[in-house]
Design a protein around this motif. Structure first.
Motif, short mmCIF file in Angstrom:
data_model
loop_
_atom_site.label_atom_id
_atom_site.label_comp_id
_atom_site.label_asym_id
_atom_site.label_seq_id
_atom_site.Cartn_x
_atom_site.Cartn_y
_atom_site.Cartn_z
N ASP A 106 0.81 -1.21 0.00
CA ASP A 106 0.00 0.00 0.00
C ASP A 106 0.85 1.26 0.00
OD1 ASP A 106 0.84 -0.70 2.55
OD2 ASP A 106 -0.98 -0.01 3.55
N ILE A 107 1.99 1.21 0.67
CA ILE A 107 2.91 2.35 0.70
C ILE A 107 3.50 2.60 -0.68
CG2 ILE A 107 5.12 3.18 1.63
CD1 ILE A 107 4.38 1.62 4.23
N MET A 108 3.91 1.52 -1.35
CA MET A 108 4.48 1.68 -2.70
C MET A 108 3.43 2.16 -3.69
SD MET A 108 7.64 1.32 -2.53
CE MET A 108 7.88 1.52 -4.27
N LEU A 109 2.21 1.69 -3.55
CA LEU A 109 1.14 2.16 -4.42
C LEU A 109 0.92 3.66 -4.23
CD1 LEU A 109 -1.44 -0.75 -4.12
CD2 LEU A 109 -0.37 0.04 -6.24
N ALA A 110 0.94 4.11 -3.00
CA ALA A 110 0.76 5.54 -2.72
C ALA A 110 1.92 6.35 -3.29
CB ALA A 110 0.63 5.77 -1.22
N LYS A 111 3.14 5.85 -3.12
CA LYS A 111 4.31 6.56 -3.65
C LYS A 111 4.25 6.68 -5.17
CE LYS A 111 7.74 5.55 -0.09
NZ LYS A 111 9.02 4.89 0.20
N ARG A 112 3.70 5.67 -5.83
CA ARG A 112 3.64 5.67 -7.29
C ARG A 112 2.31 6.25 -7.80
NH1 ARG A 112 8.35 4.98 -6.24
NH2 ARG A 112 9.58 3.18 -6.91
N LYS A 113 1.47 6.68 -6.85
CA LYS A 113 0.16 7.26 -7.19
C LYS A 113 -0.63 6.33 -8.12
CE LYS A 113 1.74 11.85 -6.31
NZ LYS A 113 2.40 13.00 -6.80
N MET A 114 -0.68 5.07 -7.69
CA MET A 114 -1.35 4.04 -8.48
C MET A 114 -2.43 3.39 -7.62
SD MET A 114 0.31 0.68 -10.36
CE MET A 114 1.44 1.64 -11.33
N LYS A 115 -3.55 3.07 -8.23
CA LYS A 115 -4.65 2.39 -7.54
C LYS A 115 -4.45 0.88 -7.63
CE LYS A 115 -7.15 6.11 -6.79
NZ LYS A 115 -7.34 6.62 -5.47
N SER A 116 -4.99 0.16 -6.67
CA SER A 116 -4.91 -1.29 -6.65
C SER A 116 -5.47 -1.90 -7.93
CB SER A 116 -5.66 -1.86 -5.45
OG SER A 116 -5.06 -1.47 -4.25
N LYS A 117 -6.57 -1.34 -8.40
CA LYS A 117 -7.21 -1.85 -9.61
C LYS A 117 -6.26 -1.77 -10.80
CE LYS A 117 -11.36 -1.36 -12.39
NZ LYS A 117 -12.68 -0.74 -12.50
N GLU A 118 -5.54 -0.67 -10.90
CA GLU A 118 -4.59 -0.50 -12.00
C GLU A 118 -3.45 -1.51 -11.91
OE1 GLU A 118 -1.65 2.94 -13.89
OE2 GLU A 118 -2.92 3.43 -12.18
N LEU A 119 -2.90 -1.67 -10.71
CA LEU A 119 -1.81 -2.63 -10.52
C LEU A 119 -2.28 -4.05 -10.82
CD1 LEU A 119 1.10 -3.29 -9.68
CD2 LEU A 119 0.27 -3.45 -7.32
N ALA A 120 -3.45 -4.41 -10.33
CA ALA A 120 -3.98 -5.76 -10.58
C ALA A 120 -4.08 -6.01 -12.08
CB ALA A 120 -5.34 -5.92 -9.91
N GLY A 121 -4.55 -5.03 -12.83
CA GLY A 121 -4.65 -5.18 -14.28
C GLY A 121 -3.30 -5.32 -14.94
N LEU A 122 -2.32 -4.55 -14.46
CA LEU A 122 -0.98 -4.59 -15.04
C LEU A 122 -0.28 -5.93 -14.82
CD1 LEU A 122 0.45 -1.07 -14.11
CD2 LEU A 122 0.00 -1.93 -16.40
N ILE A 123 -0.49 -6.52 -13.64
CA ILE A 123 0.24 -7.75 -13.32
C ILE A 123 -0.57 -9.01 -13.56
CG2 ILE A 123 1.72 -6.54 -11.69
CD1 ILE A 123 0.15 -7.80 -9.41
N GLY A 124 -1.85 -8.85 -13.89
CA GLY A 124 -2.65 -10.01 -14.26
C GLY A 124 -3.17 -10.85 -13.11
N ILE A 125 -3.51 -10.20 -11.99
CA ILE A 125 -4.17 -10.93 -10.90
C ILE A 125 -5.47 -10.20 -10.56
CG2 ILE A 125 -2.00 -11.83 -9.96
CD1 ILE A 125 -2.31 -9.87 -7.63
#
Length: 71
Positions: free
Chosen positions: A8-27
């Motif tokens: 959650d800290i890294m997501l905040a630092k990168r200003k990225m939402k969980s939904k976006e990360l999940a889509g990028l990594i395929g989970i």
């Protein structure tokens, strides 16, 4: 558990939402949520690698070991 997940800290630092990360990594968002909450029992190296690529970070930025001093 002595392993702390700082996703959650890294997501905040990168200003990225969980939904976006999940889509990028395929989970699924549900599996990402389990990982973020620290409730996951394991993580595949391929998933960890995908997270590190997507967030431009190192595994140590996401996972931290805290010594458990209770015996």
């Amino acid at each position: 558990m002595p392993i702390i997940v700082n996703l959650d800290i890294m997501l905040a630092k990168r200003k990225m939402k969980s939904k976006e990360l999940a889509g990028l990594i395929g989970i699924t968002e549900a599996n990402l949520s389990i990982l973020k909450s620290g409730k996951a029992k394991a993580i595949r190296f391929s998933t960890l690698e995908a997270i590190c690529i997507a967030l431009d970070c190192q595994p140590c930025d996401i996972l931290e070991y805290e010594k458990d001093i209770t015996f």
